[in-house]
Motif scaffolding. Structure first.
Motif, PDB file in Angstrom:
ATOM      1  N   ILE A 115       0.858  -1.185   0.000  1.00 40.01           N
ATOM      2  CA  ILE A 115       0.000   0.000   0.000  1.00 40.01           C
ATOM      3  C   ILE A 115       0.890   1.230   0.000  1.00 40.01           C
ATOM      4  N   ARG A 116       0.676   2.116  -0.954  1.00 35.47           N
ATOM      5  CA  ARG A 116       1.471   3.336  -1.107  1.00 35.47           C
ATOM      6  C   ARG A 116       0.538   4.545  -1.111  1.00 35.47           C
ATOM      7  N   TRP A 117       0.850   5.496  -0.251  1.00 33.17           N
ATOM      8  CA  TRP A 117       0.099   6.757  -0.239  1.00 33.17           C
ATOM      9  C   TRP A 117       1.056   7.910  -0.490  1.00 33.17           C
ATOM     10  N   SER A 118       0.659   8.838  -1.362  1.00 33.96           N
ATOM     11  CA  SER A 118       1.457  10.034  -1.644  1.00 33.96           C
ATOM     12  C   SER A 118       0.608  11.270  -1.445  1.00 33.96           C
ATOM     13  N   THR A 119       1.201  12.312  -0.907  1.00 34.41           N
ATOM     14  CA  THR A 119       0.498  13.546  -0.599  1.00 34.41           C
ATOM     15  C   THR A 119       0.106  14.300  -1.868  1.00 34.41           C
ATOM     16  N   PRO A 120      -0.998  15.044  -1.819  1.00 35.63           N
ATOM     17  CA  PRO A 120      -1.351  15.900  -2.959  1.00 35.63           C
ATOM     18  C   PRO A 120      -0.587  17.224  -2.978  1.00 35.63           C
ATOM     19  N   ARG A 121       0.303  17.427  -1.997  1.00 32.14           N
ATOM     20  CA  ARG A 121       1.113  18.649  -1.977  1.00 32.14           C
ATOM     21  C   ARG A 121       2.403  18.438  -2.766  1.00 32.14           C
ATOM     22  N   ARG A 158       8.473   8.863  -6.959  1.00 33.07           N
ATOM     23  CA  ARG A 158       7.225   9.630  -6.974  1.00 33.07           C
ATOM     24  C   ARG A 158       6.095   8.793  -7.540  1.00 33.07           C
ATOM     25  N   LEU A 159       4.893   9.101  -7.062  1.00 31.84           N
ATOM     26  CA  LEU A 159       3.667   8.482  -7.531  1.00 31.84           C
ATOM     27  C   LEU A 159       2.605   9.557  -7.706  1.00 31.84           C
ATOM     28  N   PRO A 160       1.597   9.342  -8.562  1.00 35.22           N
ATOM     29  CA  PRO A 160       0.456  10.260  -8.555  1.00 35.22           C
ATOM     30  C   PRO A 160      -0.153  10.316  -7.156  1.00 35.22           C
ATOM     31  N   PRO A 161      -0.626  11.469  -6.705  1.00 40.02           N
ATOM     32  CA  PRO A 161      -1.145  11.581  -5.334  1.00 40.02           C
ATOM     33  C   PRO A 161      -2.371  10.711  -5.117  1.00 40.02           C
ATOM     34  N   GLY A 162      -2.438  10.115  -3.928  1.00 41.57           N
ATOM     35  CA  GLY A 162      -3.568   9.263  -3.582  1.00 41.57           C
ATOM     36  C   GLY A 162      -3.111   7.952  -2.978  1.00 41.57           C
ATOM     37  N   GLY A 182      -0.254  24.969  -5.434  1.00 41.85           N
ATOM     38  CA  GLY A 182       0.727  23.922  -5.225  1.00 41.85           C
ATOM     39  C   GLY A 182       0.153  22.538  -5.073  1.00 41.85           C
ATOM     40  N   SER A 183      -1.113  22.344  -5.414  1.00 39.70           N
ATOM     41  CA  SER A 183      -1.743  21.042  -5.285  1.00 39.70           C
ATOM     42  C   SER A 183      -1.483  20.205  -6.536  1.00 39.70           C
ATOM     43  N   LEU A 184      -1.314  18.900  -6.325  1.00 35.54           N
ATOM     44  CA  LEU A 184      -1.135  17.970  -7.434  1.00 35.54           C
ATOM     45  C   LEU A 184      -2.450  17.327  -7.849  1.00 35.54           C
ATOM     46  N   MET A 185      -3.562  17.847  -7.341  1.00 39.64           N
ATOM     47  CA  MET A 185      -4.884  17.400  -7.743  1.00 39.64           C
ATOM     48  C   MET A 185      -5.530  18.470  -8.622  1.00 39.64           C
ATOM     49  N   HIS A 186      -6.040  18.070  -9.776  1.00 35.21           N
ATOM     50  CA  HIS A 186      -6.751  18.983 -10.669  1.00 35.21           C
ATOM     51  C   HIS A 186      -8.248  18.852 -10.410  1.00 35.21           C
ATOM     52  N   GLN A 187      -8.904  19.967 -10.192  1.00 41.92           N
ATOM     53  CA  GLN A 187     -10.349  19.950 -10.004  1.00 41.92           C
ATOM     54  C   GLN A 187     -11.023  20.440 -11.283  1.00 41.92           C
ATOM     55  N   ILE A 188     -11.925  19.609 -11.804  1.00 36.65           N
ATOM     56  CA  ILE A 188     -12.629  19.915 -13.046  1.00 36.65           C
ATOM     57  C   ILE A 188     -14.124  20.008 -12.752  1.00 36.65           C
ATOM     58  N   ARG A 189     -14.774  20.996 -13.364  1.00 38.76           N
ATOM     59  CA  ARG A 189     -16.217  21.166 -13.229  1.00 38.76           C
ATOM     60  C   ARG A 189     -16.897  20.464 -14.411  1.00 38.76           C
TER      61      ARG A 189
END
Length: 496
Positions: A63-69, A80-84, A435-442
């Protein structure tokens, strides 16, 4: 239980060995400007009963968790991994994939995880290329470890107040790894914190072996290109009366490049958004070996890439892409989000840096597609899409080996898609804005406020259509049916 605590600092933030105080089972000293790793190794028997049952039915579980920062890495912790939250799983032979045990434990430990069973929610990883890949993969866009800290406090800390303080520090961690395999039969829990002021005050339990290292980069003699050299001080609490100087090197499968990238979605988003990667250099990390640039994406099920679209060489070239190297199979191109149980899909794309522009920034575009999603008030809903991991994959020279090292990190999803002699040079993420590695889309969806009118209108149209059909059938019946035939016979009799 064994603990290994490693502090890693830059050369300019050195510490005098004489400033360290080593007690019977403790070490303390001045505050440090360091990155920190804390690894705990546990026997399976030391875990809660439900986790013991899960692990005994698993051949491998990572199990690997990476921060969205977005934070700068330091020392040997450059992978590095995609955040989550990423889970990689291989069951024991004969284990039933329909078992709910794994997903139940994931929800218990990490919170609201959309997982029903490995058979329904996990995707299959290829095992026909390299043997070091697990069998199944899962991903969830988990932004924090708040539920995990609560779980650890409940099972490991009561009533140890000092333990609670340590666990609460996980809120600032940049990564968390939990690793188990049936061969070693132990669980390794590893957390990493970014460079910051850290207090050096560590106490060890008499029944636990605790090793503390304070390290900095160095160049030992005969250092190989694929190795990382370090020097510093090492102390085993309860055994050493003073820190011991060390100088050693170890294979480094993951390293940082000097370049950086950012990712964004081109507007307007619509139902076919395009992710654009901005990379500040096309220069490979080494001219001595073959290197290729890749982007690894973990896409939640509401968004996906079309493998048929990404198999067109001319189309790929127009987007500065070379080839689609891997995509989760199968990916349903038509199913709506609310009808699926799979977590989503992972994609490995080889990028095509422009030739002859080593120092020039450039862009690549990745076309994606959104699924129809559940209705929402207002006609729009917000979704989070993780930024990809971008790295150069370089084939090491013949004879190069990557044996287990003190800081090696494996089973990251994409590393199982390459040969065992591949090294990964990571392009640092440098997102714009917050500085977030998460993209929010509407995303546009069916408006719940308008859906009642749609239902009423649909019902009215259906009724009108039904009435029209009945009217036309009745008209035909009256003109040519039984009633009209009877009338014609009566008229004929009167004429006779």
């Amino acid at each position: 239980m064994r603990q290994r605590i490693t502090f890693f600092h830059r050369n300019e933030h050195g510490i005098e060995p004489t400033s360290l105080e080593v007690g019977d089972r403790s070490i303390s000293g001045p505050d440090l400007v360091v990155a920190r790793e804390h690894r705990v190794t546990l026997a399976v028997e030391e875990l809660p009963a439900e986790l013991q049952e899960l692990l005994r039915s698993s051949n491998e579980l990572y199990i690997r968790w990476s921060t969205p920062r977005a934070l700068e890495s330091l020392g040997p912790w450059t992978s590095r991994l995609p955040p989550g939250l990423h889970a990689f799983y291989t069951p024991q032979k004969g284990e039933v994939l329909e078992s709910l045990r794994l997903c139940t434990q994931l929800r218990t430990v990490f919170g609201d995880i959309d997982c029903s069973s490995p058979a329904e929610s996990f995707t299959t990883l290829p095992n026909d290329r390299f043997s070091h890949s697990t069998a199944y993969q899962y991903f969830h866009t988990l932004k924090s470890l708040s539920n995990f800290t609560t779980y650890v406090e409940q099972y490991a800390c009561v009533p140890k107040e000092k333990c609670k303080e340590r666990v609460e520090e996980l809120a600032n961690a940049v990564s968390l790894d939990l690793s188990y395999d049936a061969i070693s039969h132990v669980v390794k829990i590893t957390a990493v914190w970014p460079e910051a002021h850290q207090t050096l005050s560590i106490n060890s339990h008499p029944d636990h072996r605790t090793e503390v290292g304070i390290l900095t980069p160095d160049t030992p003699p005969h250092l190989e290109p694929h190795e990382l050299g370090v020097t510093g001080l090492l102390t085993v609490l309860g055994e050493d009366t003073k820190p011991s100087p060390v100088l050693f090197s170890f294979p480094a499968r993951h390293k940082d490049t000097e370049s950086s990238f950012s990712s964004t979605f081109l507007k307007p988003w619509g139902l076919h958004p395009t992710m654009q990667l901005h990379i500040d250099s096309s220069k490979p990390p080494s001219d001595d070996v073959r290197c290729s640039l890749h982007a690894y994406l973990t896409l939640p099920r509401f968004i996906f890439a079309d493998k048929y679209q990404l198999n067109d060489e001319l189309f790929l070239s127009s987007k500065n892409l070379t080839a689609l190297r891997y995509m989760t199979q199968p990916v349903d191109l038509e199913a709506p989000d609310y009808a699926m149980k799979l977590w989503g899909s992972s994609v490995l794309l080889e990028l095509q840096p422009p030739a002859g522009q080593d120092a020039e920034p450039w862009t690549a575009e990745i076309p994606l597609h959104l699924r129809y999603m559940s209705p929402a008030a207002g006609g729009y809903t917000n979704i989070d899409v993780p930024s990809p991991a971008v790295f150069w994959a370089c084939t090491a020279e013949d004879g190069t080996q990557f044996p287990n090292s003190p800081f090696d990190r494996v089973n990251l999803g994409y590393d199982g898609l390459f040969g065992p002699r591949t090294s990964f040079w990571h392009v640092k993420p440098a997102p714009e804005g917050d500085g977030s590695l998460m993209h929010q889309i509407r995303v546009p969806v069916l408006d719940l406020d308008m859906s009642k009118w749609i239902s009423t209108g649909t019902s009215a149209v259906v009724l009108l259509g039904f009435a029209f059909v009945v009217f036309k059938l009745l008209s035909v019946y009256l003109k040519t049916g039984y009633g009209s035939q009877k009338s014609a016979k009566e008229t004929q009799k009167k004429k006779q």
